[in-house]
Design an enzyme around this catalytic site. Sequence first.
Site, PDB file in Angstrom:
ATOM      1  CG  HIS A 140     -17.648  -8.477 -36.577  1.00  0.00           C
ATOM      2  ND1 HIS A 140     -17.504  -9.166 -35.576  1.00  0.00           N
ATOM      3  CD2 HIS A 140     -17.582  -9.378 -37.555  1.00  0.00           C
ATOM      4  CE1 HIS A 140     -17.515 -10.692 -35.861  1.00  0.00           C
ATOM      5  NE2 HIS A 140     -17.214 -10.714 -37.099  1.00  0.00           N
ATOM      6  N   GLY A 151       0.886  -1.234   0.115  1.00  0.00           N
ATOM      7  CA  GLY A 151       0.058  -0.093   0.053  1.00  0.00           C
ATOM      8  C   GLY A 151       0.924   1.342   0.063  1.00  0.00           C
TER       9      GLY A 151
END
Length: 465
Positions: free
Chosen positions: A441, A269
């Site tokens: 596509h 952290g």
Amino acid sequence: MADAFDVVVIGGGPGGYVAAIRAAQLGLRAAVVERGALGGVCLNVGCIPSKALIHASKTYWKAKNGTHMGILGASIGLDLPAMMAWKNGITQRLSGGIGTLLKGNGIEHIQGNARLAGPGRVVVTATGGERHLEARNTIIATGSTPVQIPSLPWSDDVIDSTGALALAAVPGRLAVIGGGVIGLELGEVFARLGSQVTVIEALPRLLAAFDADLVRPLEQKQKKKFGITHLVDTRVTGAAVRGEGGVELKLEGKGDGTLVADKVLVAVGRRPNSAGLGLETVGIVPDARGFIAVDAQQRTSAAGVYAIGDVCGNPMLAHKASKEGEVAAEAIAGHASAMDAVVPSVVYTDPEIATVGPTLEALQAAGRPLKVGKFGFAALGRAMTSDAGDGFVRVIADAEDHAVLAIQVVGAEASEIIAEATLALELGAVLDDLALTVHSHPTMAEAVMEAAKAALGEAIHAINS
């Protein structure tokens, strides 16, 4: 007058320099005080260099492991110093670019350490002495620092993320303490480059802030493809430097025992850089963790003092800091601006994980009626032709009005796909908005449309449940 500014920004990272530029755009005289290189942690020892190594290590690993696609690259070599030099060149160019942006916007860049010295006053300490600035408004953008484990002092063999980004050689055995974003990203980099990596996480699962099923494809690939060992529910309770080199870690919990590593990366952290700023001179008291409280306009409890980025709380993300910097500058200029934007999160592992909105677990726990649609990349043409069939897209919406509440992606290019998802939440989209939008596509982003259709029971390339 030379030392009087409408806005003095303390910190030149992704929040600070953005705040200064936005202030200048709004006609305010601004200065940025930075003790190191412009760009802060993100650009110099965080986001940018880590992504450079992630890309380079992916390229290397894919070239060596492409026999199933007819690529015979087993003999490809690795020059880590050259890879690091390439990475460093990127950060230097970007940091220099920030300097050009500041100059082009008429912003003064002041090198040194800044501290508040009472209302409207900032003192900058540099090699040449002190400089006193009159600041009608001050923005604190000082970022954060890696948390250190008391029993593991920093050394040549016990390093933080900054040290990991500057290694001269690939460690044979790398122990990563912390199964969060930084630990998994950097652990994976060195696993691809040849390290034997062990990740040690005190919590019962990796990336605990994300839904468990989003993390599962990543966990499986790290184990099977990259040979990474995950020790969850395990704590490091002691360490000893070995005479012949390396560090021996004492472990307790599920992975009880000892582990010997050549290098130990501590990634447990970060803590906010709020100490030593003279906050007491204007009456600001950080919370127990060191964070500075702010309102929706990034104002602190002291008149004319604002705070942005890591120093004012989680999530500690560069793009959050940048947005907060814009909000603070606009608030100073008298604009009706507030930090009400949705903020996406990304993990740059392989597969990537990207989310925007609450977790599915949190929404279910709240008892909210939901419509959930999911589409796997394994059924997507572009994913298959990219050798990237791991993962899925999930769209979560309100069951009654179909408002999109969250979108989650685990898979290749998740960090890019999440931009469409974030826009959908920002604009208040409903399921039909996504389902009716024609997507090119073949693309990875088609999975967003397919997942929305699945939530409506209208899936074309999956069986509706």
